[in-house]
Design an enzyme around this catalytic site. Sequence first.
Site, PDB file in Angstrom:
ATOM      1  N   GLU A   1      -2.944 -10.303   4.089  1.00  7.79           N
ATOM      2  CA  GLU A   1      -4.010  -9.986   5.055  1.00  7.79           C
ATOM      3  C   GLU A   1      -4.981 -11.152   5.247  1.00  7.79           C
ATOM      4  OE1 GLU A   1      -2.717  -7.866   2.931  1.00  7.79           O
ATOM      5  OE2 GLU A   1      -2.769  -5.801   3.675  1.00  7.79           O
TER       6      GLU A   1
ATOM      7  N   GLU B   1       0.842  -1.213   0.000  1.00 10.72           N
ATOM      8  CA  GLU B   1       0.000   0.000   0.000  1.00 10.72           C
ATOM      9  C   GLU B   1       0.873   1.258   0.000  1.00 10.72           C
ATOM     10  OE1 GLU B   1      -2.366  -1.223   3.466  1.00 10.72           O
ATOM     11  OE2 GLU B   1      -4.106  -1.332   2.138  1.00 10.72           O
TER      12      GLU B   1
END
Length: 269
Positions: A142, A122
């Site tokens: 994740e 990110e």
Amino acid sequence: MNDVVNPDTYERLSISPRDNGVFVLTLNRPSKRNALDVTTIEELIRFFSGARIAGVKAVLLAGEGDHFCAGLDLIEHWKADRSPDDFMHVCLRWHEAFNKMEYGGVPIIAALQGAVVGGGLELASAAHVRVAETGTYFALPEGQRGIFTGGGATIRVSEMIGKYRMIDMILTGRVYQGQEAVDLGLAQYITEDGGSFAKAMEIADKVAQNLPLTNFAICSAVSHMNNMSGMDAAYAEAFVGGIVNTQPAARERLEAFANKTADRVRPNS
Ligand code: 1HE
């Protein structure tokens, strides 16, 4: 020195300015694989909120050690045992940092080695240019950690590689690396292992020669316009073009073209 670019005022980031206005900003927590804790995110917000005003012409974003960034500091998160409200605010601070990067008007060139995973991807996604190495690998772990993204992967990673590839990455933990990662759009350049920093520096040095207002438009307006309807983006582009394309500093470059002293655009040899 403007305090925003004073290296002594940072704990997690090391900052080294170069004579041409390029700043090397390095995540400096290699013992934790540059995992992003609250302090690091606050320091990113601080630096990128003030970088343009402080005269930073381009940023080379790097990670110390063998890995660019291991994403969210999972140990800090686990120990803090946060409430939904607490973690929503953590995510909002991440967005503040990464939006300041993408929309701040200062070109950011990321040199990526080793793991670029979870929140590390990110962070890399908020840079304007990404340089990978043969061994650089990208993943969104994740799903396997029992969590979800929170730093913009749903927006920027989807934009880079497409929604369904991003969904596959987070669902399955799929790893992309090497030329395939570049072909998909996770990075724009690839080098041999150990070469990303030098290549990113070459790019940063080059873009730092552009006029700052031109770079501001490229590294802010394009992203804003991509959020607009086509009609509104065309209107906004005309406005930005009106300001940038008539800046006094551009006249010298236009004159050089008219006088045939400026470089011509030629195909790669
Ligand atoms: C960490 C972290 C971390 C390492 N938070 N401490 N991100 C992940 O799921 C990736 C987790 N990390 C890894 O998979 C691996 O550590 C790496 C592939 C990045 C590197 O492997 P390796 O073998 O070089 O290192 P290591 O032995 O796993 O870790 C070395 C140290 O770094 C160790 O600390 P130590 O005190 O025991 O020495 C690790 O605990 C520490 N470390 N990664 C905290 N991530 C806003 S939402 C965003 C959501 C996410 O980002 S989820 C993705 C999380």
